[in-house]
Design a protein around this motif. Structure first.
Motif, PDB file in Angstrom:
ATOM      1  N   ILE A   1       0.828  -1.209   0.000  1.00 11.22           N
ATOM      2  CA  ILE A   1       0.000   0.000   0.000  1.00 11.22           C
ATOM      3  C   ILE A   1       0.857   1.252   0.000  1.00 11.22           C
ATOM      4  N   SER A   2       1.946   1.239   0.750  1.00 13.51           N
ATOM      5  CA  SER A   2       2.781   2.439   0.856  1.00 13.51           C
ATOM      6  C   SER A   2       3.504   2.781  -0.447  1.00 13.51           C
ATOM      7  N   LYS A   3       3.506   1.880  -1.423  1.00 15.97           N
ATOM      8  CA  LYS A   3       4.058   2.202  -2.740  1.00 15.97           C
ATOM      9  C   LYS A   3       3.166   3.197  -3.474  1.00 15.97           C
ATOM     10  N   TYR A   4       1.892   3.220  -3.137  1.00 17.20           N
ATOM     11  CA  TYR A   4       0.918   4.031  -3.851  1.00 17.20           C
ATOM     12  C   TYR A   4       0.296   5.134  -3.003  1.00 17.20           C
ATOM     13  N   ILE A   5       0.306   4.949  -1.692  1.00 17.91           N
ATOM     14  CA  ILE A   5      -0.369   5.881  -0.785  1.00 17.91           C
ATOM     15  C   ILE A   5       0.538   6.177   0.393  1.00 17.91           C
ATOM     16  N   ASP A   6       0.612   7.460   0.782  1.00 19.06           N
ATOM     17  CA  ASP A   6       1.349   7.864   1.976  1.00 19.06           C
ATOM     18  C   ASP A   6       0.430   7.598   3.173  1.00 19.06           C
ATOM     19  N   ILE A   7       0.818   6.657   4.024  1.00 23.55           N
ATOM     20  CA  ILE A   7      -0.038   6.251   5.141  1.00 23.55           C
ATOM     21  C   ILE A   7       0.617   6.567   6.480  1.00 23.55           C
ATOM     22  N   GLN A   8      -0.212   6.593   7.521  1.00 18.98           N
ATOM     23  CA  GLN A   8       0.266   6.790   8.886  1.00 18.98           C
ATOM     24  C   GLN A   8       0.490   5.408   9.499  1.00 18.98           C
ATOM     25  N   VAL A   9       1.690   4.907   9.388  1.00 15.22           N
ATOM     26  CA  VAL A   9       2.008   3.541   9.805  1.00 15.22           C
ATOM     27  C   VAL A   9       1.761   3.320  11.295  1.00 15.22           C
ATOM     28  N   ASP A  10       2.018   4.312  12.115  1.00  9.64           N
ATOM     29  CA  ASP A  10       1.858   4.154  13.563  1.00  9.64           C
ATOM     30  C   ASP A  10       0.411   3.957  13.991  1.00  9.64           C
ATOM     31  N   ASP A  11      -0.546   4.386  13.166  1.00 10.28           N
ATOM     32  CA  ASP A  11      -1.959   4.310  13.532  1.00 10.28           C
ATOM     33  C   ASP A  11      -2.707   3.184  12.830  1.00 10.28           C
TER      34      ASP A  11
END
Length: 89
Positions: free
Chosen positions: A48-58
């Motif tokens: 997912i992080s290849k396509y979308i900037d996500i909040q990994v900690d949450d």
């Protein structure tokens, strides 16, 4: 360009993630070990992080079980992944 794509035997990240999710959803009444859930979470977030900037900690990923009126049990993989930004916009 599509012609050469047929010669590439390597599955796309989307296909890999889809296959992993299918395995989870097919898994019947047995328990899934926390180590497996952790590995699944890690790999899903990698794709997912290849396509979308996500909040990994949450991020929250869990397997929920429920029974229907006929007594059949089903499992569902539930993912809550906060999105910061969609790449490529």
């Amino acid at each position: 360009m599509g012609f050469f794509k047929n010669f590439n035997n390597k599955p796309t990240p989307k296909e890999v993630a889809k296959d992993r999710l299918k395995l989870i959803l097919i898994h019947d009444r047995g328990e899934i070990a926390p180590e497996i859930i952790s590995k699944i979470k890690e790999e899903i977030l990698e794709v997912i992080s290849k396509y979308i900037d996500i909040q990994v900690d949450d991020v929250e990923i869990s397997v929920n079980k429920s029974g229907d009126e006929e007594g059949a049990n089903s499992s569902a993989l539930v993912a809550n992944i906060p999105i910061r930004n969609i790449r490529g916009r």
